[in-house]
Design a protein around this motif. Structure first.
Motif, PDB file in Angstrom:
ATOM      1  N   SER A 205      42.118  68.572  39.093  1.00 53.67           N
ATOM      2  CA  SER A 205      42.369  68.786  40.521  1.00 53.67           C
ATOM      3  C   SER A 205      43.722  68.209  40.930  1.00 53.67           C
ATOM      4  N   ALA A 206      44.145  67.135  40.265  1.00 51.39           N
ATOM      5  CA  ALA A 206      45.483  66.586  40.549  1.00 51.39           C
ATOM      6  C   ALA A 206      46.552  67.605  40.184  1.00 51.39           C
ATOM      7  N   TYR A 207      46.379  68.246  39.020  1.00 53.32           N
ATOM      8  CA  TYR A 207      47.364  69.254  38.618  1.00 53.32           C
ATOM      9  C   TYR A 207      47.359  70.421  39.590  1.00 53.32           C
ATOM     10  N   TYR A 208      46.157  70.869  39.992  1.00 53.58           N
ATOM     11  CA  TYR A 208      46.098  71.968  40.948  1.00 53.58           C
ATOM     12  C   TYR A 208      46.789  71.589  42.252  1.00 53.58           C
ATOM     13  N   SER A 209      46.554  70.384  42.753  1.00 50.25           N
ATOM     14  CA  SER A 209      47.147  69.984  44.030  1.00 50.25           C
ATOM     15  C   SER A 209      48.668  69.917  43.954  1.00 50.25           C
ATOM     16  N   GLN A 210      49.194  69.623  42.763  1.00 50.35           N
ATOM     17  CA  GLN A 210      50.640  69.586  42.570  1.00 50.35           C
ATOM     18  C   GLN A 210      51.216  70.968  42.256  1.00 50.35           C
ATOM     19  N   ASN A 211      50.358  71.873  41.798  1.00 54.73           N
ATOM     20  CA  ASN A 211      50.766  73.229  41.435  1.00 54.73           C
ATOM     21  C   ASN A 211      49.756  74.228  41.997  1.00 54.73           C
ATOM     22  N   PRO A 212      49.607  74.272  43.327  1.00 55.54           N
ATOM     23  CA  PRO A 212      48.535  75.083  43.916  1.00 55.54           C
ATOM     24  C   PRO A 212      48.754  76.585  43.736  1.00 55.54           C
ATOM     25  N   VAL A 213      47.680  77.262  43.394  1.00 52.78           N
ATOM     26  CA  VAL A 213      47.725  78.724  43.320  1.00 52.78           C
ATOM     27  C   VAL A 213      47.779  79.300  44.730  1.00 52.78           C
ATOM     28  N   TYR A 214      47.116  78.616  45.663  1.00 51.72           N
ATOM     29  CA  TYR A 214      47.082  79.048  47.061  1.00 51.72           C
ATOM     30  C   TYR A 214      47.732  77.958  47.920  1.00 51.72           C
ATOM     31  N   PRO A 215      48.669  78.340  48.802  1.00 52.14           N
ATOM     32  CA  PRO A 215      49.439  77.328  49.541  1.00 52.14           C
ATOM     33  C   PRO A 215      48.545  76.394  50.353  1.00 52.14           C
ATOM     34  N   LYS A 216      48.919  75.125  50.397  1.00 47.93           N
ATOM     35  CA  LYS A 216      48.142  74.159  51.173  1.00 47.93           C
ATOM     36  C   LYS A 216      48.142  74.524  52.653  1.00 47.93           C
ATOM     37  N   GLU A 217      49.237  75.134  53.122  1.00 46.45           N
ATOM     38  CA  GLU A 217      49.324  75.525  54.525  1.00 46.45           C
ATOM     39  C   GLU A 217      48.336  76.635  54.873  1.00 46.45           C
ATOM     40  N   LYS A 218      47.867  77.353  53.850  1.00 55.24           N
ATOM     41  CA  LYS A 218      46.943  78.460  54.046  1.00 55.24           C
ATOM     42  C   LYS A 218      45.521  78.113  53.608  1.00 55.24           C
ATOM     43  N   THR A 219      45.331  76.888  53.161  1.00 54.48           N
ATOM     44  CA  THR A 219      44.010  76.463  52.708  1.00 54.48           C
ATOM     45  C   THR A 219      43.290  75.757  53.853  1.00 54.48           C
ATOM     46  N   VAL A 220      42.202  76.360  54.300  1.00 53.44           N
ATOM     47  CA  VAL A 220      41.471  75.874  55.467  1.00 53.44           C
ATOM     48  C   VAL A 220      40.732  74.581  55.145  1.00 53.44           C
ATOM     49  N   ALA A 221      40.055  74.552  53.987  1.00 48.20           N
ATOM     50  CA  ALA A 221      39.216  73.404  53.661  1.00 48.20           C
ATOM     51  C   ALA A 221      38.855  73.427  52.184  1.00 48.20           C
ATOM     52  N   ASN A 222      38.451  72.262  51.700  1.00 45.66           N
ATOM     53  CA  ASN A 222      37.879  72.114  50.361  1.00 45.66           C
ATOM     54  C   ASN A 222      36.454  71.575  50.497  1.00 45.66           C
ATOM     55  N   ILE A 223      35.537  72.166  49.741  1.00 43.77           N
ATOM     56  CA  ILE A 223      34.147  71.700  49.696  1.00 43.77           C
ATOM     57  C   ILE A 223      33.834  71.405  48.233  1.00 43.77           C
ATOM     58  N   ASN A 224      33.511  70.158  47.960  1.00 46.32           N
ATOM     59  CA  ASN A 224      33.365  69.706  46.575  1.00 46.32           C
ATOM     60  C   ASN A 224      31.900  69.474  46.206  1.00 46.32           C
ATOM     61  N   LEU A 225      31.531  69.901  44.989  1.00 48.75           N
ATOM     62  CA  LEU A 225      30.180  69.710  44.475  1.00 48.75           C
ATOM     63  C   LEU A 225      30.263  68.898  43.197  1.00 48.75           C
ATOM     64  N   ASP A 226      29.711  67.692  43.236  1.00 50.11           N
ATOM     65  CA  ASP A 226      29.748  66.820  42.055  1.00 50.11           C
ATOM     66  C   ASP A 226      28.396  66.130  41.920  1.00 50.11           C
ATOM     67  N   GLY A 227      27.444  66.826  41.286  1.00 50.67           N
ATOM     68  CA  GLY A 227      26.105  66.293  41.107  1.00 50.67           C
ATOM     69  C   GLY A 227      25.202  66.675  42.262  1.00 50.67           C
TER      70      GLY A 227
END
Length: 548
Positions: A380-402
């Motif tokens: 996720s760190a790599y994605y945040s530094q190299n996003p496929v979709y611009p952060k300005e266009k990303t409304v939200a993140n919903i994370n599932l971990d367990g």
């Protein structure tokens, strides 16, 4: 005017109004058969614990890509389901001791027993010769609190000694670094990153079980082991020569050796006018390093929005676990990671099918399963530094971990309660099913900064993360706490994290999965941009670029 200012204030009003305008329709329910088979497969011995850089990774990412393709969910990275994540595996082997000297005396500390150090550098040999020590309090630079532990001191080429957690720990004042709820500034990863920004040669954090959230034995597991880091050869940044921890008794020895009053210093460090001080001590040690470069993979799939295809809701889960290790008392050496995190990865596949078969979303919905979470949130760190979709266009993140396998709970644990306006949307959905949100059971542990949503938060994207609640529907809170304690002590990060159909409660699990599906569904069919709440350390980041 900022999008968050324009859009969130009327968000819940318009959200409720829109709901009232339509007749009540029974929501699409994600069935067990859309989740369970994926957990069984991903947590099987055949996948060998899903460790990056192994055959287990190859099987996992191929399985996920094929599953999305079978569901007719389009690739999320152009024509590919994969995003390459360049990593380096670094095996640090420190010398068995470290020597600390004052003008008149010296002490020799034992590696593993007294301290643990490692490095992100790839030089084959690292030598620390008489490096000066500086006590820099909590090692925090937080303008919103008027706080800078590095003011008026230069730590370049020096070792900083730091206190774990943040100054709010142990207080009831929620306006002071959020009280007992750890802020980003309390995480050890932040302290080490900030020390490197200041040019420090090394970092030693003073361990204390309460504010750290775990015992020193957890840190000892890092002694002479390989750790993954992002491959930064194409974008080099300064890395400290070493990072590490010392025990509380050792810290007391160092303060005594330096002729400093430990109690007085620790108390002064809790105030914003604290001044870091040279300890008039030096340290010497060395370590050998072996580095191996390789490429792991994030898996990305997408459903393109019907009205706003360039606005994105991103669901995340990490596919990796710990691979094969030392056998436990039963002789099991495979860390299958059924709960952590085959359950979240499988839930994403179930959600993808739901978004495909239910009404098509107006905004695009992305399903991102990331690598190397267990190695430090690296995918996720790599994605945040190299996003496929611009952060300005990303409304939200919903994370599932367990996802909850224990049994039906009245509550869900809202990790990092008070961070973002996504919580308000979740609470609306909880109220519909007669449930409620509660704070995480140990807010001082900083769990909000310990899963993949954190890397979205760091670049300003509002991020939601829930945990299993403790208010058991039939047996109450004490029973729920017991379940949580048993999991943490007997199953978490052990070979015992296996899929057990006799013990797993799918009605409970799917209830939580359904909640997060409904939150994403509402966002995907809205024009609102929920933001960070006042007091969040990530609000200023988002506000700096979300402008019309």
């Amino acid at each position: 005017m900022k999008k968050t200012d324009l859009l969130f204030i009327p968000f819940l009003i318009s959200f409720v109004a829109t709901s009232c305008q339509s007749p009540e329709v029974k929501p699409y329910q994600i069935p067990k058969e859309d989740v369970e088979p994926h957990i069984i497969q991903l947590a099987s011995d055949d996948f060998m614990g899903r460790l990056p850089f192994t055959e287990g990774e190859t099987k996992t990412v191929q399985y996920l890509a094929q599953a999305y393709q079978t569901l007719d969910i389009e690739p999320g990275n152009g024509e590919s389901y994969f995003q390459d994540v360049p990593l380096v595996s670094i095996l640090s082997q420190p010398a068995p001791s470290m020597t600390f000297k004052s003008k008149d005396n010296a002490i020799e500390l034992k590696g593993l027993e007294d301290y643990v150090i490692w490095t992100k550098r790839t030089d084959s040999l690292l030598t620390i010769n008489d490096a000066e020590l500086v006590f820099a309090g909590y090692g925090i630079v937080a303008p919103e609190y008027g706080w800078n532990d590095y003011k008026n001191i230069d730590v370049k080429g020096k070792i900083v000694v730091l206190i774990v957690n943040d100054p709010g720990y142990g207080t009831e004042d929620v306006s002071f670094f959020r009280g007992n709820t750890m802020t980003y500034y309390g995480r050890w990863t932040y302290k080490m990153e900030q020390a490197a920004k200041q040019g420090a040669l090394g970092t030693l954090i003073i361990h204390n079980t309460g504010p750290a959230g775990y015992g020193f034995n957890v840190i000892q597991n890092n002694w002479n082991t390989s750790r993954l880091s992002l491959d930064i050869r194409n974008n080099p940044i300064y890395q400290s020569m070493f990072e590490g921890w010392i025990t509380q008794p050792v810290a007391s020895q160092l303060f005594t050796l330096a002729g400093l009053n430990e109690t007085e210093l620790l108390e002064k460090a809790k105030k914003s006018d604290f001044q870091a001080i040279p300890m008039n001590l030096t340290a010497s040690t060395s370590m050998t390093v072996a580095a191996k470069y390789d490429v792991s993979k994030n898996v990305i799939a997408k459903i393109t929005g019907s009205k706003y295809p360039d606005e994105y809701i991103i669901y995340t889960a990490h596919w990796d676990h710990l691979g094969i290790g030392a056998p436990d008392e039963k002789g099991d050496s495979i860390y299958n990671g059924a709960w952590d995190n085959a359950s979240g990865t499988a839930a994403l596949l179930g959600m993808a099918k739901a978004f495909k078969e239910d009404a098509k979303p107006e905004r695009s919905v992305v399903f991102l399963t990331v690598t190397a979470e267990e190695q430090g949130l690296l995918g996720s760190a790599y994605y945040s530094q190299n996003p496929v979709y611009p952060k300005e266009k990303t409304v939200a993140n919903i994370n599932l971990d367990g996802m909850n396998p224990y049994g039906k709970m009245k509550d869900v644990a809202l990790i990092g309660m008070g961070q973002s306006e996504l919580e308000d949307i979740l609470n609306v959905e909880l109220e519909k099913v007669g449930r409620y949100s509660s704070p995480e059971s140990t807010p001082s542990a900083g769990s909000y900064y310990r899963s993949d949503h954190f890397n979205f938060a760091k670049i300003g994207i509002p991020a939601l993360y829930i945990g299993t609640g403790i208010d058991h529907v039939e047996k109450g809170k004490e029973y729920g706490k017991q379940l949580e304690s048993t999991y943490n002590s007997q199953i978490y990060h052990k070979p015992g994290d296996n899929y057990d159909p006799a013990k797993w409660d799918y009605e409970a699990m799917l209830g939580d999965v359904q909640l997060l599906y409904e939150v994403g569904k509402k966002l995907s069919n809205s024009t609102a941009w929920p933001g960070w709440k006042e007091g969040s350390e990530f609000k200023a980041v988002r506000d700096s670029y979300m402008k019309r």
